[in-house]
Design a protein around this motif. Structure first.
Motif, short mmCIF file in Angstrom:
data_model
loop_
_atom_site.label_atom_id
_atom_site.label_comp_id
_atom_site.label_asym_id
_atom_site.label_seq_id
_atom_site.Cartn_x
_atom_site.Cartn_y
_atom_site.Cartn_z
N ALA A 63 107.05 -7.26 4.51
CA ALA A 63 106.73 -8.48 5.24
C ALA A 63 105.23 -8.51 5.51
O ALA A 63 104.66 -7.51 5.93
N GLY A 64 104.62 -9.65 5.23
CA GLY A 64 103.18 -9.77 5.46
C GLY A 64 102.55 -10.79 4.54
O GLY A 64 103.22 -11.67 3.99
N ALA A 65 101.25 -10.67 4.39
CA ALA A 65 100.48 -11.61 3.57
C ALA A 65 100.83 -11.46 2.09
O ALA A 65 101.49 -10.50 1.68
N THR A 88 104.18 -14.09 5.18
CA THR A 88 103.70 -14.72 6.40
C THR A 88 102.33 -14.19 6.75
O THR A 88 102.02 -13.03 6.46
N ASN A 89 101.52 -15.04 7.37
CA ASN A 89 100.21 -14.62 7.84
C ASN A 89 100.21 -14.36 9.34
O ASN A 89 99.16 -14.08 9.93
N GLU A 90 101.38 -14.44 9.95
CA GLU A 90 101.50 -14.14 11.38
C GLU A 90 101.34 -12.65 11.62
O GLU A 90 101.64 -11.82 10.76
N THR A 202 110.30 -15.02 0.11
CA THR A 202 110.93 -15.81 1.14
C THR A 202 110.00 -15.87 2.34
O THR A 202 108.90 -15.30 2.31
N THR A 203 110.38 -16.54 3.40
CA THR A 203 109.55 -16.66 4.60
C THR A 203 110.41 -16.44 5.84
O THR A 203 111.65 -16.54 5.78
N PRO A 204 109.77 -16.16 6.98
CA PRO A 204 110.55 -16.02 8.22
C PRO A 204 111.37 -17.27 8.55
O PRO A 204 112.50 -17.16 9.03
N ASP A 206 112.65 -19.36 6.40
CA ASP A 206 113.81 -19.37 5.50
C ASP A 206 114.92 -18.48 6.04
O ASP A 206 116.11 -18.77 5.88
N LEU A 207 114.51 -17.37 6.67
CA LEU A 207 115.48 -16.41 7.22
C LEU A 207 115.89 -16.76 8.64
O LEU A 207 116.69 -16.06 9.25
N GLU A 208 115.29 -17.85 9.17
CA GLU A 208 115.58 -18.32 10.54
C GLU A 208 115.28 -17.24 11.57
O GLU A 208 116.07 -16.97 12.48
N VAL A 209 114.11 -16.62 11.42
CA VAL A 209 113.68 -15.56 12.34
C VAL A 209 112.37 -15.97 13.00
O VAL A 209 111.42 -16.38 12.33
N ASP A 210 112.32 -15.88 14.32
CA ASP A 210 111.12 -16.17 15.09
C ASP A 210 110.26 -14.91 15.15
O ASP A 210 110.70 -13.89 15.70
N VAL A 211 109.06 -14.96 14.59
CA VAL A 211 108.19 -13.77 14.56
C VAL A 211 107.02 -13.92 15.53
O VAL A 211 106.02 -13.21 15.41
N THR A 212 107.14 -14.80 16.49
CA THR A 212 106.07 -14.98 17.47
C THR A 212 105.77 -13.66 18.19
O THR A 212 106.70 -13.02 18.71
#
Length: 249
Positions: A63-65, A88-90, A202-204, A206-212
């Motif tokens: 998971a990452g950039a 994700t860039n978060e 995939t993306t967070p 798409d997986l319905e995951v909050d990565v805040t």
């Protein structure tokens, strides 16, 4: 048996990191990045299980950039069959990563999940344990030996003053220690083969995951510079300095 391995892209272990001038984070500009050493051990162990006929498929996930694809390709070159990038860039903290991996576990249904015991950038040592709790799977941390038979994993793990052996019913989560194995040297032909192996993105969301992020970094600072040592003429002077100056005796 399907094995899922999580890998992380981190600053290469041989690089001396520098802190940004504003103290906000580590400076990653023009810095060599590599696969986390503990995760490389995890990939090697999964590939060995496949070579021994115990595992049928090895999947690596990161998971990452977008640059994390390079890390996944390294894992594929070691011998993994396919890869998944959660792009994700978060800023990803351990709990967010554990939730993302839980979503992948639910989708792929692996019988064994292997992670490095910690990443060398934040040294959190949390993701594997959090994943086991979220997925309601038994766990064994700091593994120095793994054996699979009859739907169970026998894991030898290092503890203070020795080792202990655990028996886990699969599916299970295992985190690797340094003494589990020595990763193989990745050859050029395998690097070329890795380019043709499937890599799913995939993306967070798409997986319905909050990565805040739940945590906020207030300040990053380099450790204080150590003062130069001194030479002493004899043991008596050394003991005196340890008493009066260092005050450790």
């Amino acid at each position: 048996m399907k094995v899922l391995v999580a890998v992380k892209r981190v600053v290469d272990a041989n690089v001396k990191v520098q802190v940004k001038s504003d103290g906000s984070a580590v400076d990653l500009n023009n810095v060599k990045m590599s696969i986390n050493p503990f995760d490389e051990i995890a990939v090697e162990e999964a590939v060995r299980l496949k070579e021994a006929g115990v595992a049928t498929e090895v999947i690596v996930v990161s998971a990452g950039a977008a640059q994390a694809q390079e890390t996944l390709r390294t894992a594929l070159a070691i011998g993994a069959d396919r890869a998944i990038l959660i792009e994700t860039n978060e800023e990803l903290q351990p709990l967010a990563v554990a939730k993302l991996l839980k979503a992948i576990v639910d989708k792929e249904q692996p019988q064994l999940v292997i992670l490095g015991k910690q990443a060398i950038d934040d040294d959190s040592n949390q993701t594997g344990q959090m994943l086991a709790a979220l997925a309601n799977m038994p766990q064994a941390t700091f593994a120095s030996k793994i054996a699979i038979s009859d739907g169970n994993a026998t894991v030898t793990r290092e503890v203070d003053g020795g080792s202990e052996t655990l028996s886990l019913q699969l599916p299970a989560v295992v985190t690797t220690d340094l003494r589990l194995n020595e990763p193989r040297y990745v050859t050029l032909p395998n690097i070329m083969k890795a380019k043709k192996k499937p890599l799913e993105k995939t993306t967070p969301s798409d997986l319905e995951v909050d990565v805040t992020p739940r945590l906020k970094t207030l300040r990053v600072a380099e450790p204080p510079t150590r003062s130069a040592g001194v030479k002493v003429p004899d043991v008596k002077t050394l003991v005196e300095k340890l008493k009066t100056e260092a005050k450790v005796l």
